[in-house]
Structure formats: C-alpha cells, structure tokens
Design a protein around this motif. Structure first.
Motif, PDB file in Angstrom:
ATOM      1  N   VAL A 148       0.857  -1.197   0.000  1.00 25.07           N
ATOM      2  CA  VAL A 148       0.000   0.000   0.000  1.00 25.07           C
ATOM      3  C   VAL A 148       0.886   1.237   0.000  1.00 25.07           C
ATOM      4  CG1 VAL A 148      -1.859   1.200   1.218  1.00 25.07           C
ATOM      5  CG2 VAL A 148      -1.724  -1.292   1.312  1.00 25.07           C
ATOM      6  N   PHE A 149       0.386   2.308  -0.636  1.00 23.74           N
ATOM      7  CA  PHE A 149       1.106   3.582  -0.662  1.00 23.74           C
ATOM      8  C   PHE A 149       0.199   4.667  -0.099  1.00 23.74           C
ATOM      9  CE2 PHE A 149       2.522   7.536  -2.749  1.00 23.74           C
ATOM     10  CZ  PHE A 149       3.863   7.519  -2.401  1.00 23.74           C
ATOM     11  N   GLY A 150       0.748   5.483   0.797  1.00 22.49           N
ATOM     12  CA  GLY A 150      -0.027   6.575   1.356  1.00 22.49           C
ATOM     13  C   GLY A 150       0.852   7.518   2.146  1.00 22.49           C
ATOM     14  N   GLY A 151       0.549   8.796   2.056  1.00 21.28           N
ATOM     15  CA  GLY A 151       1.345   9.789   2.769  1.00 21.28           C
ATOM     16  C   GLY A 151       2.805   9.802   2.347  1.00 21.28           C
ATOM     17  N   GLY A 152       3.047   9.418   1.106  1.00 16.49           N
ATOM     18  CA  GLY A 152       4.417   9.392   0.602  1.00 16.49           C
ATOM     19  C   GLY A 152       5.223   8.187   1.038  1.00 16.49           C
ATOM     20  N   ASN A 266      -3.971   7.953  -9.477  1.00 14.22           N
ATOM     21  CA  ASN A 266      -2.591   8.344  -9.751  1.00 14.22           C
ATOM     22  C   ASN A 266      -1.923   7.152 -10.439  1.00 14.22           C
ATOM     23  OD1 ASN A 266      -0.081   9.508  -9.792  1.00 14.22           O
ATOM     24  ND2 ASN A 266       0.337   9.173  -7.620  1.00 14.22           N
ATOM     25  N   ALA A 267      -1.638   7.259 -11.722  1.00 12.31           N
ATOM     26  CA  ALA A 267      -1.171   6.126 -12.530  1.00 12.31           C
ATOM     27  C   ALA A 267       0.285   5.789 -12.230  1.00 12.31           C
ATOM     28  CB  ALA A 267      -1.365   6.424 -14.000  1.00 12.31           C
ATOM     29  N   ASP A 268       0.530   5.253 -11.037  1.00  9.62           N
ATOM     30  CA  ASP A 268       1.894   4.911 -10.634  1.00  9.62           C
ATOM     31  C   ASP A 268       2.058   3.435 -10.302  1.00  9.62           C
ATOM     32  OD1 ASP A 268       0.407   4.823  -8.343  1.00  9.62           O
ATOM     33  OD2 ASP A 268       1.640   6.227  -7.191  1.00  9.62           O
ATOM     34  N   GLY A 269       0.974   2.650 -10.475  1.00 10.88           N
ATOM     35  CA  GLY A 269       1.053   1.227 -10.190  1.00 10.88           C
ATOM     36  C   GLY A 269       1.061   0.896  -8.706  1.00 10.88           C
ATOM     37  N   LYS A 270       0.752   1.888  -7.862  1.00  6.93           N
ATOM     38  CA  LYS A 270       0.709   1.669  -6.416  1.00  6.93           C
ATOM     39  C   LYS A 270      -0.727   1.835  -5.924  1.00  6.93           C
ATOM     40  CE  LYS A 270       5.453   3.179  -5.494  1.00  6.93           C
ATOM     41  NZ  LYS A 270       6.335   4.008  -4.623  1.00  6.93           N
ATOM     42  N   TYR A 271      -1.098   0.968  -5.004  1.00  6.15           N
ATOM     43  CA  TYR A 271      -2.445   1.024  -4.453  1.00  6.15           C
ATOM     44  C   TYR A 271      -2.523   2.118  -3.398  1.00  6.15           C
ATOM     45  CZ  TYR A 271      -6.710  -0.497  -2.024  1.00  6.15           C
ATOM     46  OH  TYR A 271      -7.954  -0.555  -1.443  1.00  6.15           O
TER      47      TYR A 271
END
Length: 293
Positions: A148-152, A266-271
C-alpha cells in the motif's frame, strides 16, 4: 513340571482363541488417504472468467498478494467437460449456517490451509473408482498481505477477502492480532473485504459480479454467478482404481498472479486507497491440479 504344563496350556488357549477371531491376530489394514494440498503461485498464468489469458484493463493496476491462508467450501472431481456442477465426485462440503438469515458459509467453523499445506485428508475408499479430468473448487476466503502507498510512504497491510457466495461472519482477526479485530455478526455477500495496517482498520464491498472466477468449461459446464467455483484440468487425468497401496496427494495450485486489482487515480502502479483508488477484483486467476504419491 505341573507349572510348565499349566503355562503351556495358557499359551495354547490364547492362541486358539485368537485364531477363532481373525481381527485379534492380524494387523489392522492400512488406510490409504486422499490428501488435498493448497499452493499459491504468483507466476502461474493469469486467466479471465472463461479461462483465457487476461491482461490488466486500461485504467486499472494490480499486484500479487502474499497469501498466508485460504479456505474452500466445496471440492468436486469431474470426469468430463460436460459433467454438470454437482454431478461429479463431491469430496468436500464445508460448514454452512442460516444464523444470519439466508444460508451462508460458516466462517467460524471453516477449514484453512496455507501455501504447501494440507487442507483436507479423507480415506480413498470414500471416492468412487474412475478417471477424473477436472477439479472444481468453491473458494471462500483469502488472507494475506498487500503493498500500500499513502502519505508518501510504502507500507504493508493485511487483507481479508471473502469470495464465497455468502458468508456468515461473527468476528475476524488477522493472525490473532487484536488490532485487526472486526465484529461483523451478519451475512456478507461475495466481495466483502476487511483491511488492517499500522493499527488502522477498514472494510468494504467490491461490486457485485466483479470477482473473477476462471472456468474453462464456461460453455459446457457453467457455474452459478457469485459462487466462486474455480475450475481446473488435470494434465493427464486422475485415475483412481480402488487398489491403490499408498496415499494419493492432489495439489491445487491457484494463480495469484496480479489477483488484487484496483482502479488507478494516480497512474503509478501503487495502491493508494487514501486518494480514492477502489478495489475492483480479488478473485483467483486460475487453477492447475496435479497428482502425486
């Protein structure tokens, strides 16, 4: 001398009594078993609902979860491609309950297995001799970690996904962790999920019909919508004669190849659920059964 004759008489009587009852002299016959194991393979081909290779749709992204355990509610061996669901050799049916209203999978009494672990052991004598070419497995539950990605920051969270037709859940916690505890106490349809990371918990429901359920026999032997009955073919068939002298191991290899899929903002491949990226599919992506002794 009298003592010797008496001892001999006891031995003779015991031997004679045993000969009159074969079970007390012969060893118990060996019981050979059918052993069902699970395998989770992130390199196995990714399939769609009709068993064809599938790519990730434009606007979506996906990743391969690291599953720690799964549960199935139904396993059936089918002789041919035209054998309808329920007309094959049903070897397992899981616990169900109407505690939540409609009939549902009883999550609290379900069986689980991890990667390369045994899910089911039954006597081979419970199976009718014959040749089986297909396996049908109704998956019920998946639990594992996702990125997961969040808050950088990148971090790991635990996801529980309920892919069975309907599941009655009283409570849910991940690996005994009280920080991941959910109190549900009701039925949940296919697509219900729960998530925990860094002490934060949330839950939701994927859209109806969005869970992929690969069935290469889509035309000749369909399965009900929402049932999550994944179908796979033995490469050379599984022939059971009834005269086997060893255990038979059937490994059910499930494709988890990019099985967790979401819509990208955000098309970065990260959820990134924090910005509104939504889970759209968490169904397994194929089944390959194999047999060994």
């Amino acid at each position: 001398m009298k003592k010797l004759i008496f001892a001999f008489a006891i031995v003779l009587v015991s031997f004679t009594a045993c000969k009159s009852d074969e079970d007390c002299c012969l060893p118990n016959p060996t019981v050979n078993n059918l052993i069902i194991k699970f395998k989770f393979d992130a390199t196995q081909q990714r399939l769609n609902n009709i068993g064809q290779p599938a790519t990730i749709p434009a606007g979506n992204a996906a990743q391969s979860p690291n599953f720690s355990r799964m549960s199935a509610n139904y396993i059936e061996f089918a002789p041919s491609a035209t054998t309808l669901l329920g007309n094959g050799q049903v070897i397992y049916t899981g616990a169900e309950t109407n505690e939540g209203g409609n009939m549902a999978i009883d999550f609290q009494n379900a069986q689980f297995a991890g990667n390369d672990e045994v899910f089911l052991t039954i006597p081979l004598t419970d199976i009718a001799p014959g040749t089986y070419n297909w396996v049908r497995v109704s998956l019920a539950y998946q639990e594992g970690t996702i990125q997961v990605f969040g808050g950088g920051l990148d971090f790991v969270g635990t996801l529980a996904s309920f892919v069975g037709y309907n599941t009655y859940i009283t409570s849910l916690d991940f690996d005994g962790s009280t920080t991941g505890l959910f109190q549900i106490n009701e039925n949940k349809l296919q697509g219900f999920w729960a998530f925990e990371a860094l002490g934060f918990t949330t839950q939701g429901q994927a859209p109806a019909g969005a869970t992929t359920v690969p069935n290469p026999l889509f035309d000749s032997s369909p399965v009900p919508q929402g049932s999550c009955v994944v179908t796979g073919q033995f490469q050379n068939g599984f022939t059971y004669t009834g005269n086997e002298t060893e255990d038979v191991v059937v490994t059910l290899s499930f494709s988890v190849n990019n099985s967790f899929e979401w819509t990208e903002i955000n098309a970065d491949g990260k959820y990134e659920p924090s910005i509104g990226e939504q889970l759209v599919d968490m169904g397994l992506r194929g089944l390959i059964p194999s047999v060994s002794n």
